[in-house]
Write a protein that holds these residues in place. Sequence first.
Motif, PDB file in Angstrom:
ATOM      1  N   GLU A 120     117.080  16.596  35.448  1.00  0.00           N
ATOM      2  CA  GLU A 120     116.845  17.965  35.936  1.00  0.00           C
ATOM      3  C   GLU A 120     116.016  17.944  37.225  1.00  0.00           C
ATOM      4  O   GLU A 120     116.275  18.721  38.151  1.00  0.00           O
ATOM      5  CB  GLU A 120     116.133  18.793  34.864  1.00  0.00           C
ATOM      6  N   TYR A 121     115.026  17.070  37.276  1.00  0.00           N
ATOM      7  CA  TYR A 121     114.208  16.951  38.491  1.00  0.00           C
ATOM      8  C   TYR A 121     115.062  16.501  39.670  1.00  0.00           C
ATOM      9  O   TYR A 121     114.977  17.053  40.775  1.00  0.00           O
ATOM     10  CB  TYR A 121     113.056  15.976  38.251  1.00  0.00           C
ATOM     11  N   ILE A 122     115.894  15.504  39.450  1.00  0.00           N
ATOM     12  CA  ILE A 122     116.743  14.986  40.527  1.00  0.00           C
ATOM     13  C   ILE A 122     117.701  16.067  41.012  1.00  0.00           C
ATOM     14  O   ILE A 122     117.885  16.262  42.219  1.00  0.00           O
ATOM     15  CB  ILE A 122     117.509  13.737  40.046  1.00  0.00           C
ATOM     16  N   ALA A 123     118.322  16.790  40.076  1.00  0.00           N
ATOM     17  CA  ALA A 123     119.277  17.825  40.450  1.00  0.00           C
ATOM     18  C   ALA A 123     118.605  18.960  41.217  1.00  0.00           C
ATOM     19  O   ALA A 123     119.214  19.568  42.115  1.00  0.00           O
ATOM     20  CB  ALA A 123     119.970  18.368  39.200  1.00  0.00           C
ATOM     21  N   ALA A 124     117.342  19.246  40.890  1.00  0.00           N
ATOM     22  CA  ALA A 124     116.633  20.349  41.533  1.00  0.00           C
ATOM     23  C   ALA A 124     116.077  19.971  42.898  1.00  0.00           C
ATOM     24  O   ALA A 124     116.044  20.813  43.815  1.00  0.00           O
ATOM     25  CB  ALA A 124     115.500  20.836  40.633  1.00  0.00           C
ATOM     26  N   HIS A 125     115.630  18.727  43.049  1.00  0.00           N
ATOM     27  CA  HIS A 125     114.888  18.356  44.257  1.00  0.00           C
ATOM     28  C   HIS A 125     115.578  17.300  45.135  1.00  0.00           C
ATOM     29  O   HIS A 125     115.120  17.069  46.259  1.00  0.00           O
ATOM     30  CB  HIS A 125     113.490  17.866  43.866  1.00  0.00           C
ATOM     31  N   HIS A 126     116.614  16.644  44.621  1.00  0.00           N
ATOM     32  CA  HIS A 126     117.344  15.633  45.399  1.00  0.00           C
ATOM     33  C   HIS A 126     116.380  14.709  46.147  1.00  0.00           C
ATOM     34  O   HIS A 126     116.435  14.595  47.382  1.00  0.00           O
ATOM     35  CB  HIS A 126     118.300  16.306  46.374  1.00  0.00           C
ATOM     36  N   PRO A 127     115.495  14.035  45.433  1.00  0.00           N
ATOM     37  CA  PRO A 127     114.458  13.224  46.108  1.00  0.00           C
ATOM     38  C   PRO A 127     115.053  12.025  46.842  1.00  0.00           C
ATOM     39  O   PRO A 127     115.586  11.100  46.226  1.00  0.00           O
ATOM     40  CB  PRO A 127     113.568  12.774  44.939  1.00  0.00           C
ATOM     41  N   ALA A 128     114.915  12.041  48.140  1.00  0.00           N
ATOM     42  CA  ALA A 128     115.476  10.955  48.950  1.00  0.00           C
ATOM     43  C   ALA A 128     114.743   9.642  48.714  1.00  0.00           C
ATOM     44  O   ALA A 128     115.302   8.568  48.936  1.00  0.00           O
ATOM     45  CB  ALA A 128     115.414  11.332  50.430  1.00  0.00           C
ATOM     46  N   GLY A 129     113.479   9.727  48.260  1.00  0.00           N
ATOM     47  CA  GLY A 129     112.692   8.518  48.068  1.00  0.00           C
ATOM     48  C   GLY A 129     112.890   7.833  46.739  1.00  0.00           C
ATOM     49  O   GLY A 129     112.309   6.771  46.500  1.00  0.00           O
ATOM     50  N   LEU A 130     113.714   8.385  45.867  1.00  0.00           N
ATOM     51  CA  LEU A 130     113.933   7.774  44.558  1.00  0.00           C
ATOM     52  C   LEU A 130     114.853   6.565  44.698  1.00  0.00           C
ATOM     53  O   LEU A 130     115.982   6.684  45.168  1.00  0.00           O
ATOM     54  CB  LEU A 130     114.547   8.797  43.597  1.00  0.00           C
TER      55      LEU A 130
END
Length: 309
Positions: A120-130
Amino acid sequence: MSTDIAPFKVGSETFKTSYKVFGDLKSGTRPLVVLNGGPGLPHLYMLPHADLHQERHGGRPVILYDQLGCGDSTRLRDKPGDFITPALFVAELDNLLRHLGITRDFDLLGQSWGVTLAVEYIAAHHPAGLKHLVLTSGPASYPLWREALAGLLAQWPRDFQDMLGRHERDGTTDAPEYQEGLMQFYRKHILNLEVWPPETLKSMAQMGEDPTVYRAMLGVNEFNMTGTLKDWSIIPKLGAVPCPTLIINGADDEAADSCVAPLFYGIKRARWVTFGSSSHMAFWEEPGKYLQIVTDFLIDSGMDGGAEA
């Protein structure tokens, strides 16, 4: 290891997220942030992951924290059920990462409900640093989770199934007979050890003392799921996961293959490992093998997928 606090503002209120850092965030080594399950289970049971900060496991900083409603973080006893949502915990995680200055280069590991939170976090924020994602013993959807639980329960004697069902229908799930039955099931499918580690017992006891989050999101228990996660699914969001992903479950896991498989098939760069002598907490049941597999994965991102037992 000292406990620190990240202030977290929601509307006009300020909450506190309690966290611990194992290792040095200034070391230049990519940190790992660990998301506990439950929902509402304090981080103590996840402490084996703190060993990943040791040099033999790559010397990375490891962050463990208590999500809102449990442990040393702000409790939510006075909050309505519609306040306690996945979106709240996604915002809390984003706030914690920003508080720690972790935005450009990091890894995530979620266990059980923490798998849902991570996606859910990834889908909401699309973190480029992950850079890497580890999903341990969590379902792709809660309808699949309920189906898996029903299948596991069907393997138990009929009188055992009838006893659980009777207490659930009668609203007597606090009865000693029912609670003892749950523990028998949990010792097979959550933590299959003769003696449970004190960290796990303490986490369970703390959640029992304040089950606000668990009951709001799941219900009285997993067999009688009535909370906001009852029909929740992250399957439509799996395509948002951009990074190499390690999927883990146990041979006797509540998170059976049927509710883990969509993670493997829905994430583009995924590897799936099933621990043959484990249930829901392979990090306690097969700790050496578990930590080594996670270490190897976090060090080497050049994986093409696959599954193994």
